[in-house]
Design a protein around this motif. Structure first.
Motif, PDB file in Angstrom:
ATOM      1  N   GLU A 197     -15.319  -2.945   2.271  1.00  0.00           N
ATOM      2  CA  GLU A 197     -15.062  -3.891   1.173  1.00  0.00           C
ATOM      3  C   GLU A 197     -13.554  -4.005   0.975  1.00  0.00           C
ATOM      4  OE1 GLU A 197     -13.724  -4.772  -2.747  1.00  0.00           O
ATOM      5  OE2 GLU A 197     -13.808  -2.720  -1.966  1.00  0.00           O
ATOM      6  N   PHE A 198     -13.099  -5.157   0.527  1.00  0.00           N
ATOM      7  CA  PHE A 198     -11.669  -5.466   0.506  1.00  0.00           C
ATOM      8  C   PHE A 198     -10.831  -4.479  -0.294  1.00  0.00           C
ATOM      9  CE2 PHE A 198      -7.993  -7.376  -1.562  1.00  0.00           C
ATOM     10  CZ  PHE A 198      -7.258  -7.783  -0.460  1.00  0.00           C
ATOM     11  N   ASN A 199     -11.205  -4.162  -1.536  1.00  0.00           N
ATOM     12  CA  ASN A 199     -10.343  -3.339  -2.384  1.00  0.00           C
ATOM     13  C   ASN A 199     -10.059  -1.974  -1.771  1.00  0.00           C
ATOM     14  OD1 ASN A 199     -10.112  -5.291  -4.363  1.00  0.00           O
ATOM     15  ND2 ASN A 199     -11.697  -4.414  -5.673  1.00  0.00           N
ATOM     16  N   ILE A 200     -11.055  -1.376  -1.117  1.00  0.00           N
ATOM     17  CA  ILE A 200     -10.867  -0.072  -0.495  1.00  0.00           C
ATOM     18  C   ILE A 200     -10.111  -0.220   0.823  1.00  0.00           C
ATOM     19  CG2 ILE A 200     -12.014   2.008   0.334  1.00  0.00           C
ATOM     20  CD1 ILE A 200     -12.335   1.440  -2.705  1.00  0.00           C
ATOM     21  N   TRP A 201     -10.481  -1.206   1.593  1.00  0.00           N
ATOM     22  CA  TRP A 201      -9.837  -1.479   2.885  1.00  0.00           C
ATOM     23  C   TRP A 201      -8.354  -1.781   2.733  1.00  0.00           C
ATOM     24  CZ3 TRP A 201      -7.577  -6.171   4.125  1.00  0.00           C
ATOM     25  CH2 TRP A 201      -7.242  -6.381   5.478  1.00  0.00           C
ATOM     26  N   ALA A 202      -7.976  -2.454   1.652  1.00  0.00           N
ATOM     27  CA  ALA A 202      -6.593  -2.893   1.468  1.00  0.00           C
ATOM     28  C   ALA A 202      -5.620  -1.734   1.298  1.00  0.00           C
ATOM     29  CB  ALA A 202      -6.487  -3.828   0.262  1.00  0.00           C
ATOM     30  N   ASP A 203      -6.092  -0.593   0.818  1.00  0.00           N
ATOM     31  CA  ASP A 203      -5.259   0.606   0.722  1.00  0.00           C
ATOM     32  C   ASP A 203      -6.163   1.834   0.782  1.00  0.00           C
ATOM     33  OD1 ASP A 203      -3.377   2.556   0.335  1.00  0.00           O
ATOM     34  OD2 ASP A 203      -2.369   1.556  -1.336  1.00  0.00           O
ATOM     35  N   PRO A 204      -6.663   2.156   1.976  1.00  0.00           N
ATOM     36  CA  PRO A 204      -7.636   3.245   2.089  1.00  0.00           C
ATOM     37  C   PRO A 204      -7.063   4.606   1.711  1.00  0.00           C
ATOM     38  CG  PRO A 204      -6.995   2.444   4.263  1.00  0.00           C
ATOM     39  CD  PRO A 204      -6.437   1.480   3.274  1.00  0.00           C
ATOM     40  N   PRO A 228       0.810  -1.219   0.000  1.00  0.00           N
ATOM     41  CA  PRO A 228       0.000   0.000   0.000  1.00  0.00           C
ATOM     42  C   PRO A 228       0.841   1.266   0.000  1.00  0.00           C
ATOM     43  CG  PRO A 228      -0.820  -1.575   1.606  1.00  0.00           C
ATOM     44  CD  PRO A 228       0.505  -2.086   1.144  1.00  0.00           C
ATOM     45  N   ILE A 229       0.194   2.378  -0.319  1.00  0.00           N
ATOM     46  CA  ILE A 229       0.855   3.674  -0.386  1.00  0.00           C
ATOM     47  C   ILE A 229       1.469   4.074   0.958  1.00  0.00           C
ATOM     48  CG2 ILE A 229       0.412   6.156  -0.609  1.00  0.00           C
ATOM     49  CD1 ILE A 229       0.543   4.867  -3.281  1.00  0.00           C
ATOM     50  N   VAL A 230       0.721   3.891   2.049  1.00  0.00           N
ATOM     51  CA  VAL A 230       1.143   4.377   3.360  1.00  0.00           C
ATOM     52  C   VAL A 230       1.418   3.234   4.321  1.00  0.00           C
ATOM     53  CG1 VAL A 230       0.426   5.699   5.402  1.00  0.00           C
ATOM     54  CG2 VAL A 230      -0.086   6.565   3.099  1.00  0.00           C
ATOM     55  N   ARG A 231       0.514   2.288   4.387  1.00  0.00           N
ATOM     56  CA  ARG A 231       0.549   1.287   5.449  1.00  0.00           C
ATOM     57  C   ARG A 231       1.683   0.282   5.258  1.00  0.00           C
ATOM     58  NH1 ARG A 231      -4.419   1.623   8.301  1.00  0.00           N
ATOM     59  NH2 ARG A 231      -5.620   3.289   7.358  1.00  0.00           N
ATOM     60  N   SER A 232       2.361  -0.010   6.361  1.00  0.00           N
ATOM     61  CA  SER A 232       3.456  -0.990   6.325  1.00  0.00           C
ATOM     62  C   SER A 232       3.030  -2.331   6.902  1.00  0.00           C
ATOM     63  CB  SER A 232       4.653  -0.459   7.121  1.00  0.00           C
ATOM     64  OG  SER A 232       4.285  -0.236   8.479  1.00  0.00           O
TER      65      SER A 232
END
Length: 318
Positions: A168-175, A70-74
């Motif tokens: 939903e998964f797609n949004i949750w995976a990289d909010p 993801p863009i931010v989350r590690s």
């Protein structure tokens, strides 16, 4: 004239159907496929995409591997619910033969930026995965907002979540990536959430009919969706017995016949901080916020038309 599109995927079972529909329909020109970390790690999603294209005789369509996190989350994947469906529904490898096809050397984000900078033709962008690649491309080239004529996203939910009660998964995976995309200012942004995809179910009996087409696409559809139905029957039963949603393919069907979904215009934003609601798509149906309308949202779908589109398309040999 065929409608050109780029499909951004994290290929599992429903992405596979979307790729086949985009690659095989006579009215569409799938100019490229970009992959991103999501349903599985990036290399699995890329390999699965190549397997699909090879199996249906469309190996000339280029595949570009993209972002691995993801863009931010590690901490992705962050802890999910005990009833997480992702691993069960998709697995690592699709039930398709191995392929010798290779992804292109160019990174997916570079490909997106360069393609939209140089094209003279309108190319729709259809992300049906976490929106990491798209947000990264916007960071490099903010002018993409004006260069991309149409964005059709599979993601989100209003009354329905899947990976958490709220999201939903797609949004949750990289909010954070989703927040970037939904707030970028695209003139034509369409969101196809779970609320619509759960109304466009494919049944076990229809899966048999797909298999009986005898084509590679029909066989792949039967195998991938049949697996989805088996898992949904065990851990997330749909309103129709022995059925499952094929989320991502509904976006492609919309490009072919827009009336397959019913759209409403609403302000949409993404929750990035809530402990219980991170990744939720906030759809302001009652206009209680100050955000202007930025998105068309699908809340209903024509299941019979959806299946008809796929049946006709998958009956043809590439």
């Amino acid at each position: 004239m065929k409608k050109k599109l780029i499909l951004d995927v994290d290929t599992g079972t429903d992405d596979a159907v979307a790729i086949m529909l985009a690659a095989l329909h006579e009215d569409l020109d799938l100019v490229g496929v970009t992959t991103v970390n999501g349903n599985a790690e990036l290399h699995y999603c890329t390999d699965n995409s190549l397997r699909v294209l090879d199996f249906i005789g469309k190996g000339s369509i280029p595949v570009y591997a993209g972002c691995v996190k993801p863009i931010v989350r590690s901490d992705f994947p962050i802890p999910r619910t005990k009833n997480d469906l992702t691993e069960k529904i998709h697995g690592k490898h699709l039930p398709l033969p191995e392929t010798k096809l290779q992804a292109q050397q160019q990174h997916a984000v570079e490909y997106l930026v360069e393609t939209y900078r140089s094209t003279t033709d309108p190319i729709s962008l259809v992300p049906v995965a976490p929106l990491t690649n798209i947000a990264a491309a916007l960071a490099i080239e903010p002018k993409l907002v004006n260069l991309i004529p149409e964005v059709v996203i599979m993601g989100g939910g209003h009354d329905v979540g899947n990976v958490t009660p709220a999201a939903e998964f797609n949004i949750w995976a990289d909010p954070e990536a989703a927040y970037t995309v939904f707030n970028a200012g695209f003139e034509k942004l369409t969101m196809v959430p779970l609320d619509a995809t759960h109304k466009a179910l494919v049944t076990a009996s229809q899966c048999i009919q797909f298999g009986e087409l005898g084509t590679p696409a029909g066989q792949a559809m039967a195998a991938c969706t049949g697996h989805r139905i088996g898992i949904h029957d065990k851990i997330q039963r749909m309103d129709i017995e022995h059925s499952a949603p094929v989320h991502d393919a509904l976006c492609i069907a919309h490009l072919i016949q827009p009336e397959v979904i019913t759209l409403e215009e609403h302000p949409v934003d993404i929750e990035t901080h809530g402990e219980l609601s991170v990744g939720r798509t906030i759809i302001d149906k009652n206009r209680r916020g100050l955000k202007p309308v930025n998105c068309k949202v699908a809340f209903d779908a024509d299941a019979a038309l959806f299946v008809e589109i796929m049946m006709k398309t998958f009956a043809k040999i590439a």
